[in-house]
Design an enzyme around this catalytic site. Structure first.
Site, PDB file in Angstrom:
ATOM      1  CD  GLU A 193      -2.850  -1.069  -0.058  1.00  0.00           C
ATOM      2  OE1 GLU A 193      -3.124   0.043  -0.567  1.00  0.00           O
ATOM      3  OE2 GLU A 193      -3.240  -2.142  -0.539  1.00  0.00           O
ATOM      4  CG  HIS A 199      -0.730   1.096  -4.579  1.00  0.00           C
ATOM      5  ND1 HIS A 199      -0.545   0.793  -5.912  1.00  0.00           N
ATOM      6  CD2 HIS A 199      -1.299   0.000  -4.012  1.00  0.00           C
ATOM      7  CE1 HIS A 199      -0.975  -0.440  -6.132  1.00  0.00           C
ATOM      8  NE2 HIS A 199      -1.435  -0.942  -5.002  1.00  0.00           N
TER       9      HIS A 199
END
Length: 220
Positions: free
Chosen positions: A25, A28
């Site tokens: 995550e 990203h």
């Protein structure tokens, strides 16, 4: 494939799983910031603090249900990193790179765990906990890599496909997104994704890692 859900197995899997989800995550958000959108950074999502990324349903409930139903695969997802695609320098192309950043981070983590495993074995370090954790790191990261590449939004693969398709088809694919994860869950629980997507692609990426680490294997 995860089949042992004992306390020891949980301890072995916890560290690589937390790293796999957290770095995925954060990657990203990091990619988005580099490409022009700092939304995730300003919200504190470009961080290695796992508490910032945990989703009650995707990170806890779904894996628990899969465990209770005896699934041979454990999959799940973290809290999606917010990205303003309109703020990216080149929204169409950059959105693909942002989507690839997460699965890409999982591939490199799997590679690092594989290097650690080969090194431990090569030096004759027979520490069962570290060996098992290294193997778990490879399995978890390849599982998350392949699962997230499934070409249906809101998964990363769906966003990659949307960026590659012509505008009209991309818009049609985007209309599936509100129902996308329910479709994916149905395919997971019926075993379709496991048999026809995850198993062959995990085998492919394992072979890639094998060839990349072959010089190190020969060295030992």
């Amino acid at each position: 494939m995860i089949t042992d859900y004992s306390i020891q197995a949980v301890a072995i899997n916890a560290i690589p799983l937390i790293f796999a989800i957290t770095i995925h995550e954060a990657a990203h958000g990091y990619a988005a910031r580099k490409l022009g959108d700092d939304t995730a950074y300003l919200l504190g999502r470009v961080t290695l603090n796992p508490l910032k990324h945990i989703d009650p349903v995707g990170t806890i409930l779904i894996p628990l249900l899969l465990i209770l139903t005896g699934s041979p695969f454990l999959v799940g997802y973290a809290k999606p990193v917010p990205v303003r695609f309109d703020r990216l320098k080149n929204p169409r192309i950059d959105s693909i790179w942002v989507a690839l950043a997460g699965p890409g981070s999982n591939f490199f983590q799997a590679l690092i765990w594989a290097i650690l495993l080969i090194t431990l074995i090569g030096f004759g370090i027979n520490e069962r906990f570290l060996l098992a954790m290294s193997q778990a790191g490879i399995i978890w990261n390849l599982g998350l890599l392949v699962f997230n590449l499934f070409p249906l939004p809101p998964l990363d693969g769906g966003r990659i496909l949307a960026g590659l398709l012509p505008a009209r088809q991309s818009i049609l694919l985007g209309k599936v997104e509100p129902w996308g994860f329910f479709i994916v869950l149905g395919l997971v629980f019926t075993g379709v994704i496991g048999s026809f997507w995850m198993e062959p692609l995990i085998a492919f990426f394992k072979s890639v890692i094998y060839f990349v680490t072959l010089p190190l294997q020969i060295l030992f």
